[in-house]
Design a protein around this motif. Sequence first.
Motif, PDB file in Angstrom:
ATOM      1  N   UNK A  32      28.417   8.084  33.372  1.00  0.00           N
ATOM      2  CA  UNK A  32      29.169   8.480  32.182  1.00  0.00           C
ATOM      3  C   UNK A  32      29.618   9.925  32.338  1.00  0.00           C
ATOM      4  N   UNK A  33      30.926  10.138  32.340  1.00  0.00           N
ATOM      5  CA  UNK A  33      31.478  11.470  32.534  1.00  0.00           C
ATOM      6  C   UNK A  33      32.237  11.925  31.298  1.00  0.00           C
ATOM      7  N   UNK A  34      32.174  13.220  31.034  1.00  0.00           N
ATOM      8  CA  UNK A  34      32.909  13.806  29.920  1.00  0.00           C
ATOM      9  C   UNK A  34      33.597  15.076  30.367  1.00  0.00           C
ATOM     10  N   UNK A  35      33.001  16.201  30.015  1.00  0.00           N
ATOM     11  CA  UNK A  35      33.623  17.483  30.330  1.00  0.00           C
ATOM     12  C   UNK A  35      33.635  17.787  31.822  1.00  0.00           C
ATOM     13  N   UNK A  36      32.847  17.027  32.592  1.00  0.00           N
ATOM     14  CA  UNK A  36      32.824  17.275  34.035  1.00  0.00           C
ATOM     15  C   UNK A  36      34.199  17.123  34.681  1.00  0.00           C
ATOM     16  N   UNK A  37      35.070  16.319  34.070  1.00  0.00           N
ATOM     17  CA  UNK A  37      36.381  16.094  34.678  1.00  0.00           C
ATOM     18  C   UNK A  37      37.480  16.906  34.007  1.00  0.00           C
ATOM     19  N   UNK A  38      37.136  17.687  33.000  1.00  0.00           N
ATOM     20  CA  UNK A  38      38.158  18.467  32.297  1.00  0.00           C
ATOM     21  C   UNK A  38      38.780  19.498  33.229  1.00  0.00           C
ATOM     22  N   UNK A  39      40.089  19.591  33.184  1.00  0.00           N
ATOM     23  CA  UNK A  39      40.803  20.579  33.977  1.00  0.00           C
ATOM     24  C   UNK A  39      41.169  20.122  35.372  1.00  0.00           C
ATOM     25  N   UNK A  40      40.325  19.295  35.984  1.00  0.00           N
ATOM     26  CA  UNK A  40      40.603  18.830  37.347  1.00  0.00           C
ATOM     27  C   UNK A  40      40.105  17.397  37.512  1.00  0.00           C
ATOM     28  N   UNK A  41      40.743  16.444  36.823  1.00  0.00           N
ATOM     29  CA  UNK A  41      40.256  15.064  36.918  1.00  0.00           C
ATOM     30  C   UNK A  41      40.263  14.517  38.338  1.00  0.00           C
ATOM     31  N   UNK A  42      41.318  14.824  39.101  1.00  0.00           N
ATOM     32  CA  UNK A  42      41.417  14.268  40.451  1.00  0.00           C
ATOM     33  C   UNK A  42      40.289  14.783  41.340  1.00  0.00           C
TER      34      UNK A  42
END
Length: 236
Positions: A32-42
Amino acid sequence: MSATRVVVLAGRGKTGRAVASALGRRGVGVVALGREVAGDPAGSLARLARGCDAAYVVAPNLHPDEPAHVAAVLDGLRAAGVGRVAYHSVASPYAPSMPHHLGKAAAEDLVRRSGLAWTVLQPGAYRDNLDLSADLVVPYDVRARFGFADLADVGEAAAVVLTGAGHEGATYELASRVASVAELAAEAGVTARRGEVDLSALDPREAAWLRAMFAHYDAHGLPVGTRVLAALLGRA
């Protein structure tokens, strides 16, 4: 292809939690991911989604550029070796009077052309968003017809399509119940009326998009059939 380990974007939000719970009950591992992908999803997903064979993609609510966000997510999933994706869209995505719906329509097209095995889920308005323990005030016509989706049912449908066969290349509209807000309120023993809501704390773009949505609801509601969800969940 049945998933055994799924990365869930926005996995700590209400939709993500419902999907993760339904997958967990089937013995599927969940990241489960949340803010970990903010700003740089790729870049983030290229690292964090490794070892996952499928993804459930929920974009942030009222994202200013959902197609760009989803494009970056798809890049990250491909880099991580994820081969299967289910995208959380919305009922009636191509509705020109609702800008955030149009963003989902464009994102759906990206998912279909991603090269991944894909399924698109299009839930109606969440019935869970209505607090039926007290009298209701909503900013649109309480007699408008909706195909309401129960959050738990959406989670179960997501788990079904990711763990069962025959869902790749499918687009499913999801509703648990067709009703108006007035009908739901009457059944719960409370009243429902139309009233203004304070949107002053929101970004002006978000407030404008919500006002456009309320106007669309006034004119058309958001009807969605119930047969597809019933079939997916094995209900009569």
